[in-house]
Motif scaffolding. Sequence first.
Motif, PDB file in Angstrom:
ATOM      1  N   UNK A 178      -3.347  11.217   9.468  1.00 43.15           N
ATOM      2  CA  UNK A 178      -2.761  10.069  10.154  1.00 43.15           C
ATOM      3  C   UNK A 178      -3.899   9.181  10.644  1.00 43.15           C
ATOM      4  N   UNK A 179      -3.642   7.882  10.655  1.00 40.25           N
ATOM      5  CA  UNK A 179      -4.709   6.941  10.987  1.00 40.25           C
ATOM      6  C   UNK A 179      -4.108   5.594  11.374  1.00 40.25           C
ATOM      7  N   UNK A 180      -4.936   4.770  12.007  1.00 33.67           N
ATOM      8  CA  UNK A 180      -4.533   3.404  12.314  1.00 33.67           C
ATOM      9  C   UNK A 180      -5.418   2.427  11.569  1.00 33.67           C
ATOM     10  N   UNK A 181      -4.865   1.242  11.323  1.00 37.62           N
ATOM     11  CA  UNK A 181      -5.590   0.097  10.782  1.00 37.62           C
ATOM     12  C   UNK A 181      -5.060  -1.124  11.527  1.00 37.62           C
ATOM     13  N   UNK A 182      -5.722  -2.262  11.394  1.00 39.53           N
ATOM     14  CA  UNK A 182      -5.308  -3.435  12.166  1.00 39.53           C
ATOM     15  C   UNK A 182      -5.141  -4.657  11.277  1.00 39.53           C
ATOM     16  N   UNK A 183      -3.972  -5.293  11.409  1.00 42.15           N
ATOM     17  CA  UNK A 183      -3.686  -6.526  10.677  1.00 42.15           C
ATOM     18  C   UNK A 183      -4.156  -7.730  11.476  1.00 42.15           C
ATOM     19  N   UNK A 184      -4.485  -8.790  10.762  1.00 44.34           N
ATOM     20  CA  UNK A 184      -4.713 -10.059  11.437  1.00 44.34           C
ATOM     21  C   UNK A 184      -3.355 -10.612  11.863  1.00 44.34           C
ATOM     22  N   UNK A 185      -3.312 -11.358  12.965  1.00 46.57           N
ATOM     23  CA  UNK A 185      -2.045 -11.912  13.434  1.00 46.57           C
ATOM     24  C   UNK A 185      -1.322 -12.713  12.348  1.00 46.57           C
ATOM     25  N   UNK A 186      -0.010 -12.522  12.283  1.00 46.05           N
ATOM     26  CA  UNK A 186       0.817 -13.268  11.341  1.00 46.05           C
ATOM     27  C   UNK A 186       0.762 -12.780   9.900  1.00 46.05           C
ATOM     28  N   UNK A 187       0.153 -11.640   9.645  1.00 47.13           N
ATOM     29  CA  UNK A 187      -0.037 -11.181   8.268  1.00 47.13           C
ATOM     30  C   UNK A 187       0.861 -10.026   7.842  1.00 47.13           C
ATOM     31  N   UNK A 188       1.792  -9.608   8.693  1.00 46.04           N
ATOM     32  CA  UNK A 188       2.600  -8.442   8.342  1.00 46.04           C
ATOM     33  C   UNK A 188       3.447  -8.682   7.101  1.00 46.04           C
ATOM     34  N   UNK A 189       4.029  -9.859   6.952  1.00 42.63           N
ATOM     35  CA  UNK A 189       4.860 -10.118   5.772  1.00 42.63           C
ATOM     36  C   UNK A 189       4.024 -10.096   4.495  1.00 42.63           C
ATOM     37  N   UNK A 190       2.847 -10.682   4.537  1.00 44.97           N
ATOM     38  CA  UNK A 190       1.964 -10.670   3.362  1.00 44.97           C
ATOM     39  C   UNK A 190       1.498  -9.252   3.050  1.00 44.97           C
ATOM     40  N   UNK A 191       1.167  -8.495   4.081  1.00 47.27           N
ATOM     41  CA  UNK A 191       0.756  -7.102   3.897  1.00 47.27           C
ATOM     42  C   UNK A 191       1.878  -6.308   3.221  1.00 47.27           C
ATOM     43  N   UNK A 192       3.094  -6.453   3.739  1.00 46.26           N
ATOM     44  CA  UNK A 192       4.236  -5.744   3.169  1.00 46.26           C
ATOM     45  C   UNK A 192       4.486  -6.173   1.725  1.00 46.26           C
ATOM     46  N   UNK A 193       4.401  -7.477   1.449  1.00 48.19           N
ATOM     47  CA  UNK A 193       4.601  -7.984   0.089  1.00 48.19           C
ATOM     48  C   UNK A 193       3.604  -7.352  -0.883  1.00 48.19           C
ATOM     49  N   UNK A 194       2.350  -7.327  -0.485  1.00 52.85           N
ATOM     50  CA  UNK A 194       1.317  -6.769  -1.368  1.00 52.85           C
ATOM     51  C   UNK A 194       1.553  -5.281  -1.624  1.00 52.85           C
ATOM     52  N   UNK A 195       2.013  -4.563  -0.623  1.00 55.82           N
ATOM     53  CA  UNK A 195       2.269  -3.140  -0.820  1.00 55.82           C
ATOM     54  C   UNK A 195       3.555  -2.901  -1.600  1.00 55.82           C
ATOM     55  N   UNK A 196       4.548  -3.755  -1.423  1.00 57.00           N
ATOM     56  CA  UNK A 196       5.777  -3.614  -2.202  1.00 57.00           C
ATOM     57  C   UNK A 196       5.549  -3.919  -3.675  1.00 57.00           C
ATOM     58  N   UNK A 197       4.469  -4.624  -3.976  1.00 58.47           N
ATOM     59  CA  UNK A 197       4.085  -4.933  -5.356  1.00 58.47           C
ATOM     60  C   UNK A 197       2.842  -4.146  -5.761  1.00 58.47           C
ATOM     61  N   UNK A 198       2.654  -2.960  -5.174  1.00 56.30           N
ATOM     62  CA  UNK A 198       1.473  -2.141  -5.421  1.00 56.30           C
ATOM     63  C   UNK A 198       1.246  -1.962  -6.919  1.00 56.30           C
ATOM     64  N   UNK A 199       0.029  -2.220  -7.334  1.00 54.64           N
ATOM     65  CA  UNK A 199      -0.325  -2.148  -8.749  1.00 54.64           C
ATOM     66  C   UNK A 199      -0.094  -0.732  -9.293  1.00 54.64           C
ATOM     67  N   UNK A 200       0.453  -0.614 -10.493  1.00 48.91           N
ATOM     68  CA  UNK A 200       0.678   0.714 -11.086  1.00 48.91           C
ATOM     69  C   UNK A 200      -0.597   1.550 -11.159  1.00 48.91           C
ATOM     70  N   UNK A 201      -1.726   0.919 -11.458  1.00 52.01           N
ATOM     71  CA  UNK A 201      -2.974   1.683 -11.549  1.00 52.01           C
ATOM     72  C   UNK A 201      -3.444   2.176 -10.171  1.00 52.01           C
ATOM     73  N   UNK A 202      -3.061   1.481  -9.103  1.00 50.16           N
ATOM     74  CA  UNK A 202      -3.382   1.950  -7.754  1.00 50.16           C
ATOM     75  C   UNK A 202      -2.502   3.145  -7.394  1.00 50.16           C
TER      76      UNK A 202
END
Length: 104
Positions: free
Chosen positions: A5-29
């Motif tokens: 378990x761990x923490x990381x920190x987003x820049x303000x206002x970036x949660x939607x972009x973060x979620x979008x990028x993870x929902x489109x996680x590259x198959x090779x990743x």
Amino acid sequence: MIRKTFTMHLYPGMVEEYAKRHNELWPEMKAMIHEYGGHNYTIAFDERTNTLFGYIEVEDEDLWAQSADTPINRKWWDFMAPVMATNPDKSPVCEDLREVFHLD
């Protein structure tokens, strides 16, 4: 399995972009995560603090640590750096958490 378990920190206002990028996680990743023994990966977000809370189960700590130096992981770090706090090598600033309770 080893629970991490761990923490990381987003820049303000970036949660939607973060979620979008993870929902489109590259198959090779996805493949790399499994190849290096990662399973049951979850990330949650605390809106009050812009803190991400990660949970992953790994088969072997040493094998998992090797995943950081794969080309696909380095590419992912470069891709994610604009939305979150990173180290000079663009790895996310992560703080490990100590497990204090677990129930199966």
